[in-house]
Design a protein around this motif. Structure first.
Motif, PDB file in Angstrom:
ATOM      1  N   TYR A  33     -16.926  -5.441 -12.818  1.00 45.23           N
ATOM      2  CA  TYR A  33     -15.588  -5.903 -12.463  1.00 45.23           C
ATOM      3  C   TYR A  33     -14.660  -4.730 -12.201  1.00 45.23           C
ATOM      4  CZ  TYR A  33     -10.912  -7.709 -13.210  1.00 45.23           C
ATOM      5  OH  TYR A  33      -9.591  -8.005 -13.093  1.00 45.23           O
ATOM      6  N   LEU A  34     -14.752  -3.718 -13.068  1.00 39.85           N
ATOM      7  CA  LEU A  34     -13.864  -2.572 -12.877  1.00 39.85           C
ATOM      8  C   LEU A  34     -14.202  -1.846 -11.579  1.00 39.85           C
ATOM      9  CD1 LEU A  34     -13.584  -1.239 -16.495  1.00 39.85           C
ATOM     10  CD2 LEU A  34     -11.841  -2.344 -15.180  1.00 39.85           C
ATOM     11  N   ARG A  35     -15.511  -1.808 -11.287  1.00 47.31           N
ATOM     12  CA  ARG A  35     -15.887  -1.168 -10.035  1.00 47.31           C
ATOM     13  C   ARG A  35     -15.344  -1.953  -8.849  1.00 47.31           C
ATOM     14  NH1 ARG A  35     -19.775  -1.161  -6.432  1.00 47.31           N
ATOM     15  NH2 ARG A  35     -20.611  -3.071  -7.332  1.00 47.31           N
TER      16      ARG A  35
ATOM     17  N   VAL B  93     -12.743  -3.829  -8.891  1.00 49.65           N
ATOM     18  CA  VAL B  93     -11.290  -3.627  -8.823  1.00 49.65           C
ATOM     19  C   VAL B  93     -10.976  -2.305  -8.143  1.00 49.65           C
ATOM     20  CG1 VAL B  93      -9.245  -3.186 -10.214  1.00 49.65           C
ATOM     21  CG2 VAL B  93     -10.682  -5.101 -10.747  1.00 49.65           C
ATOM     22  N   THR B  94     -11.750  -1.259  -8.488  1.00 48.39           N
ATOM     23  CA  THR B  94     -11.515   0.041  -7.839  1.00 48.39           C
ATOM     24  C   THR B  94     -11.703  -0.067  -6.346  1.00 48.39           C
ATOM     25  OG1 THR B  94     -13.081   0.688  -9.531  1.00 48.39           O
ATOM     26  CG2 THR B  94     -11.798   2.432  -8.520  1.00 48.39           C
TER      27      THR B  94
ATOM     28  N   THR C  16     -11.471  -2.759  -4.466  1.00 44.96           N
ATOM     29  CA  THR C  16     -10.360  -3.504  -3.864  1.00 44.96           C
ATOM     30  C   THR C  16      -9.126  -2.632  -3.759  1.00 44.96           C
ATOM     31  OG1 THR C  16     -11.185  -5.325  -5.173  1.00 44.96           O
ATOM     32  CG2 THR C  16      -9.181  -5.707  -3.936  1.00 44.96           C
ATOM     33  N   ASN C  17      -8.882  -1.861  -4.834  1.00 46.82           N
ATOM     34  CA  ASN C  17      -7.705  -0.988  -4.815  1.00 46.82           C
ATOM     35  C   ASN C  17      -7.783  -0.013  -3.666  1.00 46.82           C
ATOM     36  OD1 ASN C  17      -6.545  -2.114  -6.989  1.00 46.82           O
ATOM     37  ND2 ASN C  17      -7.218  -0.586  -8.454  1.00 46.82           N
ATOM     38  N   ASP C  18      -8.983   0.580  -3.503  1.00 43.62           N
ATOM     39  CA  ASP C  18      -9.106   1.547  -2.405  1.00 43.62           C
ATOM     40  C   ASP C  18      -8.891   0.864  -1.069  1.00 43.62           C
ATOM     41  OD1 ASP C  18     -11.763   3.291  -4.133  1.00 43.62           O
ATOM     42  OD2 ASP C  18      -9.582   3.624  -4.081  1.00 43.62           O
TER      43      ASP C  18
ATOM     44  N   ILE D 127      -7.186  -1.833  -0.465  1.00 43.93           N
ATOM     45  CA  ILE D 127      -5.773  -2.170  -0.295  1.00 43.93           C
ATOM     46  C   ILE D 127      -4.976  -0.928   0.042  1.00 43.93           C
ATOM     47  CG2 ILE D 127      -3.733  -2.914  -1.576  1.00 43.93           C
ATOM     48  CD1 ILE D 127      -5.095  -5.289  -0.957  1.00 43.93           C
ATOM     49  N   ARG D 128      -5.312   0.171  -0.629  1.00 45.61           N
ATOM     50  CA  ARG D 128      -4.568   1.398  -0.353  1.00 45.61           C
ATOM     51  C   ARG D 128      -4.760   1.819   1.084  1.00 45.61           C
ATOM     52  NH1 ARG D 128      -5.558   3.811  -6.190  1.00 45.61           N
ATOM     53  NH2 ARG D 128      -3.453   3.523  -6.969  1.00 45.61           N
TER      54      ARG D 128
ATOM     55  N   LEU E 240      -2.858  -0.566   3.324  1.00 38.51           N
ATOM     56  CA  LEU E 240      -1.414  -0.337   3.279  1.00 38.51           C
ATOM     57  C   LEU E 240      -1.035   0.940   4.007  1.00 38.51           C
ATOM     58  CD1 LEU E 240      -0.430  -1.452  -0.290  1.00 38.51           C
ATOM     59  CD2 LEU E 240       0.091  -2.546   1.841  1.00 38.51           C
ATOM     60  N   GLU E 241      -1.890   1.951   3.873  1.00 37.98           N
ATOM     61  CA  GLU E 241      -1.583   3.185   4.602  1.00 37.98           C
ATOM     62  C   GLU E 241      -1.637   2.957   6.091  1.00 37.98           C
ATOM     63  OE1 GLU E 241      -3.058   6.802   1.811  1.00 37.98           O
ATOM     64  OE2 GLU E 241      -2.828   7.012   3.985  1.00 37.98           O
TER      65      GLU E 241
ATOM     66  N   PHE F 216      -1.120   0.177   7.543  1.00 39.45           N
ATOM     67  CA  PHE F 216       0.057  -0.613   7.885  1.00 39.45           C
ATOM     68  C   PHE F 216       1.272   0.286   8.024  1.00 39.45           C
ATOM     69  CE2 PHE F 216       2.649  -4.254   8.056  1.00 39.45           C
ATOM     70  CZ  PHE F 216       3.752  -4.013   7.269  1.00 39.45           C
TER      71      PHE F 216
ATOM     72  N   LYS G 176       3.404   0.977  11.378  1.00 39.70           N
ATOM     73  CA  LYS G 176       4.856   0.785  11.465  1.00 39.70           C
ATOM     74  C   LYS G 176       5.525   2.046  11.985  1.00 39.70           C
ATOM     75  CE  LYS G 176       6.181  -3.066  10.062  1.00 39.70           C
ATOM     76  NZ  LYS G 176       7.211  -3.990  10.029  1.00 39.70           N
ATOM     77  N   GLU G 177       5.063   3.175  11.471  1.00 42.02           N
ATOM     78  CA  GLU G 177       5.665   4.435  11.925  1.00 42.02           C
ATOM     79  C   GLU G 177       5.440   4.651  13.397  1.00 42.02           C
ATOM     80  OE1 GLU G 177       5.841   7.582   8.330  1.00 42.02           O
ATOM     81  OE2 GLU G 177       6.142   8.001  10.450  1.00 42.02           O
TER      82      GLU G 177
ATOM     83  N   LYS H  61       5.311  -1.362   0.956  1.00 46.32           N
ATOM     84  CA  LYS H  61       5.253  -0.143   1.752  1.00 46.32           C
ATOM     85  C   LYS H  61       6.397  -0.068   2.734  1.00 46.32           C
ATOM     86  CE  LYS H  61       1.587   2.436   1.189  1.00 46.32           C
ATOM     87  NZ  LYS H  61       1.717   3.837   0.876  1.00 46.32           N
TER      88      LYS H  61
ATOM     89  N   LYS I  10      10.075   0.495   4.541  1.00 45.52           N
ATOM     90  CA  LYS I  10      10.937   1.671   4.492  1.00 45.52           C
ATOM     91  C   LYS I  10      12.149   1.449   3.607  1.00 45.52           C
ATOM     92  CE  LYS I  10       9.703   4.623   7.950  1.00 45.52           C
ATOM     93  NZ  LYS I  10       8.642   3.873   8.530  1.00 45.52           N
TER      94      LYS I  10
ATOM     95  N   VAL J 149      -4.218  -8.336 -10.135  1.00 44.09           N
ATOM     96  CA  VAL J 149      -5.081  -7.144 -10.154  1.00 44.09           C
ATOM     97  C   VAL J 149      -6.235  -7.317  -9.184  1.00 44.09           C
ATOM     98  CG1 VAL J 149      -6.688  -5.876 -11.589  1.00 44.09           C
ATOM     99  CG2 VAL J 149      -4.448  -6.398 -12.438  1.00 44.09           C
ATOM    100  N   ASN J 150      -6.806  -8.547  -9.152  1.00 44.32           N
ATOM    101  CA  ASN J 150      -7.919  -8.781  -8.243  1.00 44.32           C
ATOM    102  C   ASN J 150      -7.517  -8.627  -6.791  1.00 44.32           C
ATOM    103  OD1 ASN J 150      -9.406  -9.329 -10.425  1.00 44.32           O
ATOM    104  ND2 ASN J 150      -9.606 -11.520 -10.075  1.00 44.32           N
ATOM    105  N   ALA J 151      -6.250  -8.925  -6.490  1.00 44.67           N
ATOM    106  CA  ALA J 151      -5.801  -8.787  -5.112  1.00 44.67           C
ATOM    107  C   ALA J 151      -5.415  -7.353  -4.790  1.00 44.67           C
ATOM    108  CB  ALA J 151      -4.611  -9.699  -4.862  1.00 44.67           C
ATOM    109  N   GLY J 152      -5.616  -6.438  -5.737  1.00 41.29           N
ATOM    110  CA  GLY J 152      -5.271  -5.043  -5.473  1.00 41.29           C
ATOM    111  C   GLY J 152      -3.814  -4.730  -5.706  1.00 41.29           C
TER     112      GLY J 152
ATOM    113  N   ALA K  98      -2.873  -1.276  -7.671  1.00 45.07           N
ATOM    114  CA  ALA K  98      -2.872  -0.030  -6.901  1.00 45.07           C
ATOM    115  C   ALA K  98      -1.641   0.054  -6.026  1.00 45.07           C
ATOM    116  CB  ALA K  98      -4.123   0.034  -6.040  1.00 45.07           C
TER     117      ALA K  98
ATOM    118  N   ASP L 227       1.227   2.975  -6.171  1.00 48.67           N
ATOM    119  CA  ASP L 227       1.649   3.802  -5.038  1.00 48.67           C
ATOM    120  C   ASP L 227       3.133   3.670  -4.772  1.00 48.67           C
ATOM    121  OD1 ASP L 227      -1.335   3.345  -3.004  1.00 48.67           O
ATOM    122  OD2 ASP L 227      -0.851   4.652  -4.679  1.00 48.67           O
TER     123      ASP L 227
ATOM    124  N   ILE M  66      -8.005   2.471 -14.473  1.00 49.18           N
ATOM    125  CA  ILE M  66      -8.842   2.970 -13.396  1.00 49.18           C
ATOM    126  C   ILE M  66      -8.126   2.943 -12.058  1.00 49.18           C
ATOM    127  CG2 ILE M  66     -11.003   2.345 -14.460  1.00 49.18           C
ATOM    128  CD1 ILE M  66     -11.116   0.079 -12.506  1.00 49.18           C
TER     129      ILE M  66
END
Lengths: 366, 486
Positions: free
Chosen positions: A124-126, A128-129, A131-133, A135-136, A139-140, A142, A146-147, B238, B240, B267-270, B273, B277, B310
């Motif tokens: 699960y933690l893996r 989550v990691t 998903t986080n990556d 999403i990150r 989002l970047e 995105f 936008k920029e 994110k 401006k 958390v599951n939806a991210g 993180a 940020d 994490i």
């Protein structure tokens, strides 16, 4: 008598001594007796004491034997109970111990497999990691998008501005004879503004006319859109040049009021005979649509006036057939059983002759 | 008629009374322009100052305004709604005065008007009235404003959408029943659709409205989540615009604080993180909801706390703790760190590794920190220390900590040292054993027991060697020693 008196005198003389002797001997005997008594008492008491002691000793022994036997009996009972209890405790301890072992194993298994599955947690933690990556990254992206969009929009705006400037400054373009300011002969190649000026189309002097709407409505003849009449407010010259002196109203308001469209009353706006026209229209539509022109009337009132027209099937060219309409029985006297015909008159039905008379009328009993 | 009072010079009361009595008959003038301009003037006066607004109320102008609101054209309606808004925004008493003169019904009728400007002015006035307290909000709701506001949100004009969203936000912020009323009118679906709108101010209001709805109870928060705002809301983090980020993290915080399941969903939806940020990219008060959200998520269960760890939340939080100047943000960061680290030794280790414990200790000891900050940092230190087995982080505490914290530190040492020989060696070589010997503890106290259990891990010579005053005893032995005669 004298002897008696002499003996008396002698006795009297000896009476004192006798008395003394008597007293003396008694007292000695008394003392002796006392001594002897005491000794006898002593001996007797001693003997009695011994006897009683022996008896008590005997009793003690008996009691000790009884008590000994009784105590041994009850202790044996007690001891059996203690042994039973100890045995029972030992068994239960053993069972508990074994149960604890089983429960320990089971609980460890259950926790590890179901309640706190370590591998599942790591998984699960893996996840989550990951998903986080993801999403990150998303989002970047995105933010970058936008920029980029903003930069593009900014560039476009700049471009438009420069284009407009070039169109306005079109007269600065260089000709064959005269080089423009951006095309100095001392430069190697012309300034980019020169190229822009070449590409730009000059602005027209007049701004494009507003398209007039051609409507044949009632208001158009009031609008005075011909060139001879007042110009409309949109193409007026700017009024900020010099203010008219005096408390004049705003020209826009004046024109608005002047050119306010006609608001005719309801009587004017709708034609007078609109209702009649509407009725005619409805009638026309119904004439097209309906099959039967006769209106629905309630049956009871309608059929009173009408004569029944028989259908062509049941009427022949010699007139309507009376069989089936006026009579329903075949008239052939040769087939009759007896010469008389059926009586056509039925006896009166008795019930309704008394109708209204048998019942009570407003409380009167017939 | 350009006599509008646009200058901001302070008015003296006599002139106020004069102005009101001059403007009042103008409201009843025949010419509509005069009426409109008079209403506009009153509105601007009332907008400037609450004394002037009170003068407007006391001058008995409101009933007239309300009466003619129903009949006049749209310019007058806009001006009159502006006056009502300007009066109602200053205090609850003034807003109550507006409600008492029956303005709510006419404002609600204005909400049904065709002109979007009129609707905007009416919605703005209703929003300002409902902002003050729950009774006024209830009065606005009883006048039937909510369905019309939901219709206003669907209109194409952006300004109208903004104002309607802010009005809904002000209505639903007071109590769960009011929020339920707003939800029953079907607001959530429309609000959720408009999160994708590019206008920043609109997004602020939408996110604020959703967070005011979600904050009251679990059911409302679940309804907001069911409108499928995740993961779209994370893109707002994110944005401006700073306030869009703040409101988005407020919304996520209000959802996360109710139950572990909702936090798990986030958390599951991210979301963790994204929030981390977002915290990294802003400063000051904007960060505060994000920090609190991490604290709430970590507080629910240890798995969620591990998920926060994490997602690299702890370095970010410790950065906040050290670099933020304001005490309440530091207090929030300290609380969040305490919630993360209090579950198991793993968590405490993750917090201790980033060297936050000395920072927390210094905040607790410093006299400049506010009481709230001191209390929160003390609680955080205690809860982390009780589970911390990471000895290199505990060592500095032996030197600086006050006695009540020292007790916990020594207790942790006494738990770890008996089982780990390498740690024992390290403890001796780093001077920890020496320090422990120097601690004065009352015999029979818990601290003394811990010290004894530590001393029992070592052979007696070493303990004696490190006890204070050992050099003196050695020298005394030298003094009293008779050398052997050869």
């Amino acid at each position: 008598m004298r002897e008696a008196m002499a003996t008396l005198a002698r006795l009297q003389a000896r009476s004192k001594a006798v008395g003394q002797q008597y007293y003396f001997r008694n007292s000695v005997v008394d003392v002796f007796r006392k001594k002897e008594n005491d000794a006898a008492v002593k001996i007797q008491s001693w003997f009695r004491g011994c006897r009683v002691r022996a008896y008590i000793r005997h009793l003690h022994r008996a009691a000790i034997i009884v008590q000994k036997w009784w105590r041994s009996y009850s202790s044996r009972q007690h001891y059996q109970l203690v042994v039973k209890l100890a045995y029972y405790t030992m068994k239960m301890n053993l069972y508990n111990e074994m149960a604890v072992r089983i429960q320990r194993r089971w609980r460890g298994y259950k926790i590890r497999k179901y309640c706190f599955d370590y591998f599942y947690l790591k998984e699960y933690l893996r996840a989550v990691t990951e998903t986080n990556d993801a999403i990150r990254d998303a989002l970047e992206e995105f933010a970058e998008m936008k920029e980029r969009e903003e930069k593009k929009a900014a560039l476009e705006r700049e471009e438009k501005k420069r284009d407009y400037q070039a169109r306005k400054m079109h007269y600065l373009l260089s000709t064959k004879q005269i080089p423009g300011i951006y095309n100095s002969p001392f430069r190697k190649d012309p300034d980019p503004w020169e190229l822009r000026l070449q590409k730009a189309k000059p602005l027209t002097h007049q701004r494009p006319r507003v398209k007039q709407k051609h409507s044949i409505s009632l208001t158009s003849w009031l609008a005075c859109t011909s060139n001879r009449s007042f110009p409309r407010s949109e193409i007026l010259p700017p009024i900020n040049r010099k203010q008219c002196q005096g408390p004049f109203r705003d020209i826009a308001e004046v024109l608005e009021q002047r050119y306010k469209p006609l608001e005719p009353t309801l009587r004017e706006a709708e034609p007078i005979n609109e209702l009649k026209e509407a009725r005619e229209d409805l009638r026309r539509q119904e004439w097209i649509r309906n099959v039967n022109d006769n209106m629905f009337l309630p049956f009871s009132s309608y059929h009173k006036n009408e004569k029944y027209v028989p259908s062509m099937h049941s009427s022949s060219k010699y007139g309507p057939n009376s069989y089936g309409c006026q009579r329903f029985r075949d008239e052939n006297p040769k087939k009759w059983i007896c010469p008389k015909d059926f009586q056509t008159v039925l006896p009166s039905f008795d019930l309704f002759s008394k109708y209204g008379k048998l019942y009570s009328k407003a409380g009167q009993i017939v | 008629m350009h006599l509008l009072p646009e200058d901001q010079s302070p008015w003296i009361p006599n002139r106020q009374a004069g102005v009101m009595s001059l403007l009042r008959p103008l409201l009843l003038d025949v010419v509509p322009t005069i009426q409109q301009t008079a209403a506009l003037a009153l509105g601007r006066l009332a907008n400037y100052n609450d004394d002037l607004a009170e003068a407007v109320v006391k001058g008995d102008i409101l009933p007239q305004l309300v009466y003619s609101l129903a009949e006049q054209n749209r310019f007058y309606k806009k001006a009159a709604a502006f006056v009502l808004r300007a009066v109602g925004k200053h205090s609850p008493q003034l807003a109550q005065a507006i409600v008492d003169c029956g303005a709510l019904d006419t404002l609600v009728i204005c909400l049904e008007d065709f002109d979007p400007g009129v609707k905007e002015a009416a919605a703005w006035a209703l929003g300002y009235i409902a902002r003050h307290n729950a009774e006024l909000s209830q009065a606005v709701v009883d006048a039937g404003a909510v369905p019309l506001l939901v219709l206003c949100i669907q209109e194409p004009e952006v300004a109208l959408k903004r104002i309607a969203a802010s009005a809904l936000s002000d209505i639903s912020k007071h109590s769960p029943e009011l929020a339920q009323t707003v939800v029953d009118a079907g607001a959530i679906a429309h609000l959720a659709q408009m999160i994708l709108n590019p206008d920043a101010k609109l997004k602020r209001q939408i996110l604020s409205a959703l967070s005011q709805i979600a904050k009251h109870s679990v059911d409302l928060a679940e309804m907001v989540v069911e409108a499928e705002i995740f993961p779209v809301v994370l893109t707002c983090l994110k944005d401006k615009d700073e306030y869009v980020k703040k409101n988005a993290s407020t919304l996520i915080r209000e959802i996360a604080k109710h139950t572990p399941e909702l936090s798990q969903l986030i958390v599951n939806a991210g979301g963790a993180a994204a929030v981390i940020d977002c915290i990294g990219s802003c400063k000051g008060n904007i960060r505060l909801p994000g920090i609190m959200m991490l604290g709430y998520v970590a507080a629910h269960s240890e798995n969620l706390a591990m998920a926060v760890i994490i997602s690299k939340g702890v370095p970010q939080l410790s950065l906040c703790l050290s670099e933020e100047p304001e005490d309440h943000i530091k207090a929030a960061a300290a609380w969040a760190l305490g919630q993360i680290g209090r579950h198991t030794p793993e968590h405490a280790r993750a917090v201790a590794v980033t060297n936050t414990l000395p920072v927390l200790l210094s905040l607790y000891m410093s006299t400049e920190s506010s009481e709230d900050l001191q209390v929160k940092s003390k609680k955080a230190i205690k809860s982390i220390l009780q589970k911390c087995t990471y000895l290199p982080a505990l060592e500095p505490f032996l030197y600086d900590a006050p006695p009540n914290i020292l007790k916990h530190v020594v207790g942790q040492f006494s738990k770890v040292l008996p089982h780990d020989s390498k740690a024992r060696r390290l403890f001796v070589t780093s001077g920890g054993l020496k320090k422990v010997q120097e601690i004065k503890a009352e015999p029979g106290s818990l601290l003394q027991e811990y010290i004894n259990s530590i001393n029992n891990c070592y052979p007696e010579e070493i303990v004696r060697y490190y006890s204070p005053g050992y050099s003196e005893t050695l020298l005394q032995r030298v003094d009293s020693y008779q050398p052997l005669a050869n």
